[in-house]
Design an enzyme around this catalytic site. Sequence first.
Site, PDB file in Angstrom:
ATOM      1  CD  GLU A 113      -3.294   9.863  -1.134  1.00 20.53           C
ATOM      2  OE1 GLU A 113      -4.040   9.394  -0.018  1.00 20.53           O
ATOM      3  OE2 GLU A 113      -2.869   8.794  -1.671  1.00 20.53           O
ATOM      4  CG  HIS A 241     -11.712   7.887   2.371  1.00 15.83           C
ATOM      5  ND1 HIS A 241     -11.943   8.370   1.424  1.00 15.83           N
ATOM      6  CD2 HIS A 241     -10.437   7.662   2.153  1.00 15.83           C
ATOM      7  CE1 HIS A 241     -11.112   8.862   0.454  1.00 15.83           C
ATOM      8  NE2 HIS A 241      -9.980   8.229   0.969  1.00 15.83           N
ATOM      9  NE  ARG A 288      -7.934   9.977   4.208  1.00 16.30           N
ATOM     10  CZ  ARG A 288      -7.395   8.919   3.894  1.00 16.30           C
ATOM     11  NH1 ARG A 288      -7.332   7.956   4.728  1.00 16.30           N
ATOM     12  NH2 ARG A 288      -6.806   8.682   2.753  1.00 16.30           N
ATOM     13  CG  HIS A 349     -10.985   4.512   4.863  1.00 13.94           C
ATOM     14  ND1 HIS A 349     -10.665   3.585   3.764  1.00 13.94           N
ATOM     15  CD2 HIS A 349      -9.415   4.744   4.700  1.00 13.94           C
ATOM     16  CE1 HIS A 349      -9.628   3.682   3.063  1.00 13.94           C
ATOM     17  NE2 HIS A 349      -8.876   4.497   3.710  1.00 13.94           N
ATOM     18  NE  ARG A 384      -4.811   5.731   7.651  1.00 17.35           N
ATOM     19  CZ  ARG A 384      -4.884   5.401   6.316  1.00 17.35           C
ATOM     20  NH1 ARG A 384      -3.798   5.594   5.637  1.00 17.35           N
ATOM     21  NH2 ARG A 384      -6.040   5.374   5.878  1.00 17.35           N
TER      22      ARG A 384
HETATM   23  P1  FAD Z   1      -4.674  -6.343   5.828  1.00 24.80           P
HETATM   24  O1  FAD Z   1      -4.050  -5.945   4.673  1.00 24.80           O
HETATM   25  O2  FAD Z   1      -6.120  -6.071   6.254  1.00 24.80           O
HETATM   26  O3  FAD Z   1      -4.619  -7.998   6.047  1.00 24.80           O
HETATM   27  C1  FAD Z   1      -5.235  -8.703   7.167  1.00 24.80           C
HETATM   28  C2  FAD Z   1      -4.961  -9.921   7.220  1.00 24.80           C
HETATM   29  O4  FAD Z   1      -5.245 -10.799   8.312  1.00 24.80           O
HETATM   30  C3  FAD Z   1      -5.803 -10.793   6.082  1.00 24.80           C
HETATM   31  O5  FAD Z   1      -4.703 -11.467   5.292  1.00 24.80           O
HETATM   32  C4  FAD Z   1      -6.566 -11.691   6.718  1.00 24.80           C
HETATM   33  O6  FAD Z   1      -7.029 -12.921   6.082  1.00 24.80           O
HETATM   34  C5  FAD Z   1      -5.880 -11.846   7.834  1.00 24.80           C
HETATM   35  N1  FAD Z   1      -6.471 -12.297   9.075  1.00 24.80           N
HETATM   36  C6  FAD Z   1      -7.290 -11.557   9.965  1.00 24.80           C
HETATM   37  N2  FAD Z   1      -7.975 -11.977  10.951  1.00 24.80           N
HETATM   38  C7  FAD Z   1      -7.492 -13.176  11.063  1.00 24.80           C
HETATM   39  C8  FAD Z   1      -7.770 -14.378  11.772  1.00 24.80           C
HETATM   40  N3  FAD Z   1      -8.598 -14.574  12.843  1.00 24.80           N
HETATM   41  N4  FAD Z   1      -7.109 -15.682  11.335  1.00 24.80           N
HETATM   42  C9  FAD Z   1      -6.403 -15.406  10.342  1.00 24.80           C
HETATM   43  N5  FAD Z   1      -5.971 -14.602   9.409  1.00 24.80           N
HETATM   44  C10 FAD Z   1      -6.538 -13.269   9.837  1.00 24.80           C
HETATM   45  N6  FAD Z   1      -3.438   2.852   3.179  1.00 24.80           N
HETATM   46  C11 FAD Z   1      -2.369   3.620   2.370  1.00 24.80           C
HETATM   47  O7  FAD Z   1      -1.395   3.636   3.068  1.00 24.80           O
HETATM   48  N7  FAD Z   1      -2.526   3.865   1.075  1.00 24.80           N
HETATM   49  C12 FAD Z   1      -3.709   3.716   0.525  1.00 24.80           C
HETATM   50  O8  FAD Z   1      -3.883   4.077  -0.628  1.00 24.80           O
HETATM   51  C13 FAD Z   1      -4.684   2.993   1.248  1.00 24.80           C
HETATM   52  N8  FAD Z   1      -5.877   2.917   0.475  1.00 24.80           N
HETATM   53  C14 FAD Z   1      -6.858   2.305   1.090  1.00 24.80           C
HETATM   54  C15 FAD Z   1      -8.054   1.886   0.388  1.00 24.80           C
HETATM   55  C16 FAD Z   1      -8.980   1.063   0.957  1.00 24.80           C
HETATM   56  C17 FAD Z   1     -10.235   0.676   0.085  1.00 24.80           C
HETATM   57  C18 FAD Z   1      -8.909   0.580   2.194  1.00 24.80           C
HETATM   58  C19 FAD Z   1      -9.988  -0.613   2.800  1.00 24.80           C
HETATM   59  C20 FAD Z   1      -7.649   0.747   3.005  1.00 24.80           C
HETATM   60  C21 FAD Z   1      -6.660   1.529   2.314  1.00 24.80           C
HETATM   61  N9  FAD Z   1      -5.572   1.870   3.195  1.00 24.80           N
HETATM   62  C22 FAD Z   1      -4.507   2.695   2.497  1.00 24.80           C
HETATM   63  C23 FAD Z   1      -5.542   1.183   4.260  1.00 24.80           C
HETATM   64  C24 FAD Z   1      -4.560   0.198   4.297  1.00 24.80           C
HETATM   65  O9  FAD Z   1      -4.745  -0.468   3.031  1.00 24.80           O
HETATM   66  C25 FAD Z   1      -4.460  -0.546   5.308  1.00 24.80           C
HETATM   67  O10 FAD Z   1      -4.321  -0.215   6.601  1.00 24.80           O
HETATM   68  C26 FAD Z   1      -3.335  -1.911   5.335  1.00 24.80           C
HETATM   69  O11 FAD Z   1      -3.281  -2.447   3.925  1.00 24.80           O
HETATM   70  C27 FAD Z   1      -3.423  -2.928   6.455  1.00 24.80           C
HETATM   71  O12 FAD Z   1      -2.712  -3.836   6.153  1.00 24.80           O
HETATM   72  P2  FAD Z   1      -2.220  -5.042   7.135  1.00 24.80           P
HETATM   73  O13 FAD Z   1      -1.064  -5.893   6.538  1.00 24.80           O
HETATM   74  O14 FAD Z   1      -2.288  -4.533   8.460  1.00 24.80           O
HETATM   75  O15 FAD Z   1      -3.804  -5.894   7.104  1.00 24.80           O
HETATM   76  C1  SIN Z   2      -7.075   6.937  -0.714  1.00 23.13           C
HETATM   77  O1  SIN Z   2      -6.749   6.262  -1.880  1.00 23.13           O
HETATM   78  O2  SIN Z   2      -7.956   7.685  -0.520  1.00 23.13           O
HETATM   79  C2  SIN Z   2      -6.996   6.122   0.556  1.00 23.13           C
HETATM   80  C3  SIN Z   2      -5.609   6.333   1.031  1.00 23.13           C
HETATM   81  C4  SIN Z   2      -5.362   6.155   2.542  1.00 23.13           C
HETATM   82  O3  SIN Z   2      -6.434   5.619   3.097  1.00 23.13           O
HETATM   83  O4  SIN Z   2      -4.250   6.140   2.954  1.00 23.13           O
END
Ligand code: FAD
Ligand code: SIN
Length: 525
Positions: A113, A241, A288, A349, A384
Site C-alpha cells: 500500500e 483516506h 496518504r 478515515h 499513519r
Molecule cells: P474499534 O475496532 O473501532 O472498536 C471500538 C470499540 O469500542 C467498539 O466495540 C465500540 O462499541 C466500543 N466503544 C466505543 N465507545 C464506547 C463506549 N462509550 N462504551 C462502550 N463501548 C464503546 N487499519 C489497518 O491497519 N489496516 C486496514 O486495512 C484498515 N482498513 C480500514 C478500513 C476502514 C473502512 C476503517 C474504518 C478503518 C480501517 N483501518 C485499517 C483502521 C483500523 O480498522 C482501526 O484503526 C482499528 O480497527 C481500531 O481498532 P480499535 O480496537 O482501536 O477500535
Molecule cells: C485500506 O485498505 O486502504 C485501509 C488501510 C488502512 O487504513 O490502514
Amino acid sequence: MVRKFDFLVIGSGIAGISFALKASQYGKVALLSKTTLDESNTTYAQGGIATVMYEPDNFEKHIQDTLIAGDGHCDLASVEKVVNEAPTQIKELLGWGVDFDKTEKGLFDLHREGGHSEFRILHHKDNTGYEIQQSLIQKVRTDKNIEIFENFFAIEILTQHHLGDVVTQHTSGIECYGAYVLNNQSNHIHTFLAKVTLLATGGIGNAYATTTNPAIATGDGIAMVHRARGVIKDMEFVQFHPTGLFQPGQRPTYLITEAIRGYGAVLRCKDGQEFMQKYDKRGSLAPRDIVARAIDNEMKIRGHEFVYLDVTDKNAEETKKHFPNIYKKCLESGIDITKDMIPVSPIQHYLCGGIAVDLNGRTSIKRLYAAGECSCTGLHGANRLASNSLIEAIVYADAAVKDAVNEIERTRFNEFIPNWNDEGTKLPEEMVLITQSFREVEQIMSTYVGIVRSNLRLKRAMSRLEILYRETENLFERSVVSREICELRNVISVAYLIIKHALRRKESRGLHYTIDYPKRMKNET
Ligand code: FAD
Ligand code: SIN
C-alpha cells in the site's frame, strides 16, 4: 448496581478483545461494547495488517517507511517496538484462528500500500478486519473468565472527582477506579469498579460529515479522558483516506482499499489524465496525506466532486479474486471495476492522535490504559502509514496486559464511589435538539477543519463550536442520560481538541496542512 472486575475493557475491536483474551489468564474481565460485539472499525478494515515477513523486506525498511510517512513526528521507540514485535503478535492472531491469504506455494500472499517500500501487508481477501473480528469474537465467547456486556455504553471513567469529600485523602495524581456505564436496553446506570481499566473505544469519524467509520466512532474514550483531565496528544493529525467510493448520502462511506493501488490501479482526472506524478515521484502510491491533498487540489482546480481510480488495465479475473467484496459492492452501484473507472474522493478515515500513552500503554491517569485508535502511541507521528493501525492495536494491547498484571496484585477496589446521581433530570423534550446539533458539528468540522486549513477557518470553527458546547452542556445537566446526548458531548469535545491542537501548530506537517504556514518547520513547534 455495582459490579466488580479485575479488568474493565471498554471496546470490543481488535484492541479490546485481544487485551481481554490475554488479561483473562490473570483475573476476571468485563468486556463492554456500546452496540454489538462485532460493530467496530476493526470489522470494516480492508487492506490488511503490516508486518515484515520475507526477504528482501526487513525491520529497518518497515521502520524507515513508518518514519517517512510520519513526517518527522514519530516516536522512534514506539516505531521500533511495533515493527519488531509485529511478527510475534501475528503468530498470536494465527493461533486464535485468523486466516490470512496464501499463495499457491503456501507462502503468505503479501499486498503493498501507499508509502510501503515492500510487499508486507497480510490480508484476507479485501475484508481482513471482518476475518480478524469474527475470529476474536469466537474465541472470546468461549472464555469463562470474560463477561461480555453488549449495548453497554461507558459514560465516564471514575476518578477522585467522583469521590466528593473523600477526594483529599486520595489525591496524588489522578487515579481511575472503573466507569459509570449505561445499559442501553434497561436505561440503568451501573457502577463498574475495576482494578485496571482499558480504553479501546476506537476512532472519531462521526465528528465529520463523511467518514469511512461506522456510527460507533464518536471519540468517547478521548472525551472521557479529556473530562478527567488526562493528557491528549496530536489531535490535529486527522487522516483522510484518498479513495472513498463517491456515493453522496451514504454513511459510512464505502472504502476502496489502498491495496488496489498497490496492485496497479492509478488515479485519473475525469478526462482520463493521470495526475499524481505532478505531486510526488511515487505517484498513486505516495503516502496518504500527499495523495489525499493532491486529489483535493485537483478537484478544487477543476470544480469536480471526485476523481477516478482506474484498475481496468489489470486482468479481470485476478482483480475479482483479490478484491471480491469491492467488485461486488461497486457492481451493486452499476460500476464494473474490471471495465469502468471508480469515482472516488478523500474521506475522513483515522485519527493519529488521541489519549497519550507510554510504551506500556499507560495513560497519564493511574491504572487507566489505552490501546488502538483512541490512543496516541507516537507510532504514526503526523501521518499513519497504511495498515499500521491494526498491528499497533494488538502490540500495545499486549504491552498493556503485561504491565497491568502488576497493578492487579497491589490494588483494591475503591468502595467509596457513589452511584450515578440523576436527581432532577428529565427526558429531553425534543430529540431533534440533539440530532441537529450533531449535524452542525459534522458540518463545522468538514467545512473548516478538513484537508486544507487556515487560521480564519479554524477560528470560525471554534466560535461556532462554543455555542454548541454551551447549549449541549446545559441540556446534559437537565436531561436523563442517553447514549445520544453523551455521544454529542463527546464529538464536541473531540472537535474542540482537534481545532485547539490545529491552531497551536504554526507549520504544515503530515496531515495538518494550513495555508497560513505552508512550510514544515525544521524543529517542531
Ligand atoms: P474499534 O475496532 O473501532 O472498536 C471500538 C470499540 O469500542 C467498539 O466495540 C465500540 O462499541 C466500543 N466503544 C466505543 N465507545 C464506547 C463506549 N462509550 N462504551 C462502550 N463501548 C464503546 N487499519 C489497518 O491497519 N489496516 C486496514 O486495512 C484498515 N482498513 C480500514 C478500513 C476502514 C473502512 C476503517 C474504518 C478503518 C480501517 N483501518 C485499517 C483502521 C483500523 O480498522 C482501526 O484503526 C482499528 O480497527 C481500531 O481498532 P480499535 O480496537 O482501536 O477500535
Ligand atoms: C485500506 O485498505 O486502504 C485501509 C488501510 C488502512 O487504513 O490502514
